[in-house]
Design a protein around this motif. Structure first.
Motif, PDB file in Angstrom:
ATOM      1  N   GLU A 120      42.658  52.606 -45.742  1.00 20.23           N
ATOM      2  CA  GLU A 120      42.666  51.160 -45.514  1.00 20.23           C
ATOM      3  C   GLU A 120      41.591  50.451 -46.356  1.00 20.23           C
ATOM      4  N   THR A 121      40.401  51.063 -46.396  1.00 20.72           N
ATOM      5  CA  THR A 121      39.303  50.478 -47.167  1.00 20.72           C
ATOM      6  C   THR A 121      39.652  50.405 -48.653  1.00 20.72           C
ATOM      7  N   VAL A 122      40.212  51.486 -49.177  1.00 19.44           N
ATOM      8  CA  VAL A 122      40.582  51.488 -50.600  1.00 19.44           C
ATOM      9  C   VAL A 122      41.619  50.388 -50.860  1.00 19.44           C
ATOM     10  N   ALA A 123      42.598  50.290 -49.968  1.00 17.90           N
ATOM     11  CA  ALA A 123      43.643  49.271 -50.135  1.00 17.90           C
ATOM     12  C   ALA A 123      43.034  47.865 -50.127  1.00 17.90           C
ATOM     13  N   THR A 124      42.081  47.645 -49.230  1.00 15.28           N
ATOM     14  CA  THR A 124      41.427  46.332 -49.139  1.00 15.28           C
ATOM     15  C   THR A 124      40.651  46.014 -50.413  1.00 15.28           C
ATOM     16  N   VAL A 125      39.877  46.989 -50.886  1.00 15.92           N
ATOM     17  CA  VAL A 125      39.071  46.758 -52.089  1.00 15.92           C
ATOM     18  C   VAL A 125      39.987  46.457 -53.288  1.00 15.92           C
ATOM     19  N   LEU A 126      41.081  47.193 -53.391  1.00 14.25           N
ATOM     20  CA  LEU A 126      42.024  46.944 -54.492  1.00 14.25           C
ATOM     21  C   LEU A 126      42.574  45.517 -54.400  1.00 14.25           C
ATOM     22  N   ALA A 127      42.968  45.135 -53.201  1.00 14.54           N
ATOM     23  CA  ALA A 127      43.545  43.804 -53.018  1.00 14.54           C
ATOM     24  C   ALA A 127      42.517  42.723 -53.363  1.00 14.54           C
ATOM     25  N   GLU A 128      41.281  42.919 -52.911  1.00 15.26           N
ATOM     26  CA  GLU A 128      40.233  41.918 -53.165  1.00 15.26           C
ATOM     27  C   GLU A 128      39.901  41.787 -54.650  1.00 15.26           C
ATOM     28  N   CYS A 168      35.469  48.437 -59.122  1.00 15.52           N
ATOM     29  CA  CYS A 168      36.770  47.760 -59.216  1.00 15.52           C
ATOM     30  C   CYS A 168      36.581  46.318 -59.697  1.00 15.52           C
ATOM     31  N   GLY A 169      35.548  45.660 -59.197  1.00 12.13           N
ATOM     32  CA  GLY A 169      35.272  44.274 -59.610  1.00 12.13           C
ATOM     33  C   GLY A 169      34.985  44.199 -61.105  1.00 12.13           C
ATOM     34  N   ARG A 170      34.177  45.125 -61.579  1.00 14.03           N
ATOM     35  CA  ARG A 170      33.789  45.150 -62.999  1.00 14.03           C
ATOM     36  C   ARG A 170      35.013  45.390 -63.887  1.00 14.03           C
ATOM     37  N   VAL A 171      35.788  46.383 -63.530  1.00 13.04           N
ATOM     38  CA  VAL A 171      36.927  46.743 -64.371  1.00 13.04           C
ATOM     39  C   VAL A 171      38.011  45.653 -64.301  1.00 13.04           C
ATOM     40  N   ALA A 172      38.122  45.000 -63.149  1.00 16.82           N
ATOM     41  CA  ALA A 172      39.079  43.886 -63.043  1.00 16.82           C
ATOM     42  C   ALA A 172      38.682  42.763 -64.014  1.00 16.82           C
ATOM     43  N   GLN A 173      37.379  42.534 -64.166  1.00 17.12           N
ATOM     44  CA  GLN A 173      36.896  41.520 -65.129  1.00 17.12           C
ATOM     45  C   GLN A 173      37.266  41.906 -66.561  1.00 17.12           C
ATOM     46  N   TRP A 174      37.055  43.178 -66.885  1.00 22.44           N
ATOM     47  CA  TRP A 174      37.388  43.642 -68.235  1.00 22.44           C
ATOM     48  C   TRP A 174      38.885  43.497 -68.502  1.00 22.44           C
ATOM     49  N   PRO A 207      45.241  46.630 -60.131  1.00 22.23           N
ATOM     50  CA  PRO A 207      46.462  47.357 -59.755  1.00 22.23           C
ATOM     51  C   PRO A 207      46.119  48.801 -59.385  1.00 22.23           C
ATOM     52  N   ALA A 208      46.759  49.329 -58.359  1.00 25.13           N
ATOM     53  CA  ALA A 208      46.430  50.672 -57.861  1.00 25.13           C
ATOM     54  C   ALA A 208      46.538  51.745 -58.948  1.00 25.13           C
ATOM     55  N   HIS A 209      47.529  51.624 -59.813  1.00 18.16           N
ATOM     56  CA  HIS A 209      47.767  52.702 -60.793  1.00 18.16           C
ATOM     57  C   HIS A 209      46.677  52.784 -61.864  1.00 18.16           C
ATOM     58  N   VAL A 210      45.803  51.788 -61.896  1.00 19.40           N
ATOM     59  CA  VAL A 210      44.698  51.757 -62.854  1.00 19.40           C
ATOM     60  C   VAL A 210      43.505  52.577 -62.337  1.00 19.40           C
ATOM     61  N   LEU A 211      43.509  52.815 -61.024  1.00 15.02           N
ATOM     62  CA  LEU A 211      42.395  53.530 -60.389  1.00 15.02           C
ATOM     63  C   LEU A 211      42.729  55.013 -60.216  1.00 15.02           C
ATOM     64  N   THR A 212      41.813  55.865 -60.684  1.00 18.45           N
ATOM     65  CA  THR A 212      41.921  57.304 -60.444  1.00 18.45           C
ATOM     66  C   THR A 212      40.790  57.704 -59.513  1.00 18.45           C
ATOM     67  N   MET A 213      41.112  58.400 -58.443  1.00 13.80           N
ATOM     68  CA  MET A 213      40.048  58.885 -57.575  1.00 13.80           C
ATOM     69  C   MET A 213      39.887  60.372 -57.797  1.00 13.80           C
ATOM     70  N   LEU A 233      44.516  62.154 -48.743  1.00 15.87           N
ATOM     71  CA  LEU A 233      44.639  61.952 -50.190  1.00 15.87           C
ATOM     72  C   LEU A 233      46.088  61.656 -50.580  1.00 15.87           C
ATOM     73  N   SER A 234      47.026  62.241 -49.861  1.00 16.35           N
ATOM     74  CA  SER A 234      48.437  61.952 -50.148  1.00 16.35           C
ATOM     75  C   SER A 234      48.763  60.509 -49.778  1.00 16.35           C
ATOM     76  N   GLU A 235      48.168  60.057 -48.669  1.00 18.52           N
ATOM     77  CA  GLU A 235      48.340  58.655 -48.273  1.00 18.52           C
ATOM     78  C   GLU A 235      47.781  57.728 -49.345  1.00 18.52           C
ATOM     79  N   LEU A 236      46.611  58.121 -49.851  1.00 23.54           N
ATOM     80  CA  LEU A 236      45.960  57.337 -50.895  1.00 23.54           C
ATOM     81  C   LEU A 236      46.874  57.251 -52.118  1.00 23.54           C
ATOM     82  N   ARG A 237      47.447  58.386 -52.472  1.00 23.97           N
ATOM     83  CA  ARG A 237      48.352  58.427 -53.618  1.00 23.97           C
ATOM     84  C   ARG A 237      49.583  57.566 -53.350  1.00 23.97           C
ATOM     85  N   GLY A 238      49.945  57.482 -52.062  1.00 24.61           N
ATOM     86  CA  GLY A 238      51.054  56.624 -51.658  1.00 24.61           C
ATOM     87  C   GLY A 238      50.799  55.145 -51.971  1.00 24.61           C
ATOM     88  N   LEU A 239      49.534  54.768 -52.056  1.00 27.61           N
ATOM     89  CA  LEU A 239      49.202  53.376 -52.439  1.00 27.61           C
ATOM     90  C   LEU A 239      49.463  53.141 -53.921  1.00 27.61           C
TER      91      LEU A 239
END
Ligand code: C2E
Ligand code: MG
Ligand code: MG
Ligand code: MG
Length: 281
Positions: free
Chosen positions: A129-137, A98-104, A141-147, A165-171
């Motif tokens: 919660e962890t995924v949400a934290t990493v995205l925020a840090e 996420c850090g790398r792609v945020a730089q790009w 944007p959440a929609h840029v990440l595919t899991m 996974l549905s909760e994750l998609r909810g993010l």
């Protein structure tokens, strides 16, 4: 081993078992140390829009460095899952990618990121919660990440996995089913879980055009994706004929050695050209 009776064979068997258990424990210790030492690295494999040939995303793929050799994920992901190390390792992978792609993206490159998940991660406490934290840090944007999850994830504890996974998609995170078509219940999984993308298993692409049934099945998966409004990615494209055939069948996206191999972050930057540079470089 002794000659008389079956006892000897049992002893040999037990010795083998013992060696395997010892090796597994050693590997788990090694992996824990490798994580502490920063010996895991990520490579990124481009995903392209088959119509425009533009790179739309990269898939992060983990490797382990050991001296001068690079160890592929097949050789350690299983042990990492077994020992639970996949949870901290998976978090490191997500944070790094996420850090790398945020730089790009900060360098004006509109690129998406795909990250693989294992079942142990999905079912671990505080996963969403962890995924949400990493995205925020990272500011990604959440929609840029595919899991990406393979169908195995949906077999172990389907109710719980689908809920997480549905909760994750909810993010706002996108979900992909990896290695689609290889599981026992691919279609049932599409019914249980709303996904944004299916990735056709490379075994289909390999026999495209040479095996009539496989060709028909591939075409059917592509149409299914279109009808469901789900993005379809063909994996393992190695030959030009496969690429042409997938294009003709209306497959939206592709990934494979023909297009680009997994490569270090610097390689991706070089591939994309001078207009994309990390702010630092
Ligand atoms: P996957 O997610 O299905 O990844 C695709 C694999 O196919 C990658 O292998 C990639 O290098 C390889 N590949 C791509 N294009 C081609 C091609 O044209 N021909 C051939 N023969 N192979 C191609 P890799 O990197 O060895 O990863 C293998 C598997 O390990 C992945 O399959 C995924 O299930 C797992 N994995 C990799 N990275 C991670 C990770 O960060 N976390 C987790 N949980 N699993 C990972
Ligand atoms: Mg994958
Ligand atoms: Mg897989
Ligand atoms: Mg796959």
């Amino acid at each position: 081993a002794k000659e008389e009776g079956g006892g000897g064979r049992l002893e040999v068997y037990a010795a083998h078992m013992h060696a395997a258990v010892v090796r597994r424990l050693e590997l788990q210790t090694e992996l824990r140390q490798a994580l502490a030492d920063g010996d895991f690295v990520l490579e990124y494999q481009p995903v392209v829009d088959l119509e425009s040939s533009q790179v739309t995303a990269v898939e992060a793929l983990v490797r382990r460095r050991s001296g001068d050799t690079v160890i592929p994920p097949e050789d350690f992901i299983g042990a990492a899952e077994e020992s639970g190390l996949i949870v901290p390792l998976g978090e490191w992978i997500l944070r790094e990618a996420c850090g790398r792609v945020a730089q790009w993206r900060a360098a004006e490159w509109d690129i998406g990121l795909a990250v693989n998940l294992s079942v142990r991660q999905v079912l671990s406490p505080r996963f969403v919660e962890t995924v949400a934290t990493v995205l925020a840090e990272s500011g990604l944007p959440a929609h840029v990440l595919t899991m990406e999850v393979d169908e195995e994830v949906l077999l172990e504890n389907p109710g719980e996995a689908v809920a997480r996974l549905s909760e994750l998609r909810g993010l706002g995170v996108r979900l992909a089913i990896d290695d689609f078509g290889m599981g026992y219940a691919s279609l049932a999984h599409l019914r249980q879980l709303r996904v944004d993308e299916i990735k056709i298993d490379p075994s289909f692409i390999r026999d495209l055009g040479t095996d009539g049934t496989v060709t028909l099945l591939t075409h059917t998966i592509i149409r299914l994706g279109q009808d469901l409004g789900v993005q379809v990615v063909a994996e393992g494209i190695e030959r030009p004929e496969q690429l042409e055939r997938l294009r003709a069948m209306g497959c939206g996206y592709g990934q494979g050695f023909l297009v680009a191999k997994p490569m270090a972050a610097a390689g991706v930057e070089a591939l994309v050209g001078d207009d994309v540079r990390t702010p630092a470089g």
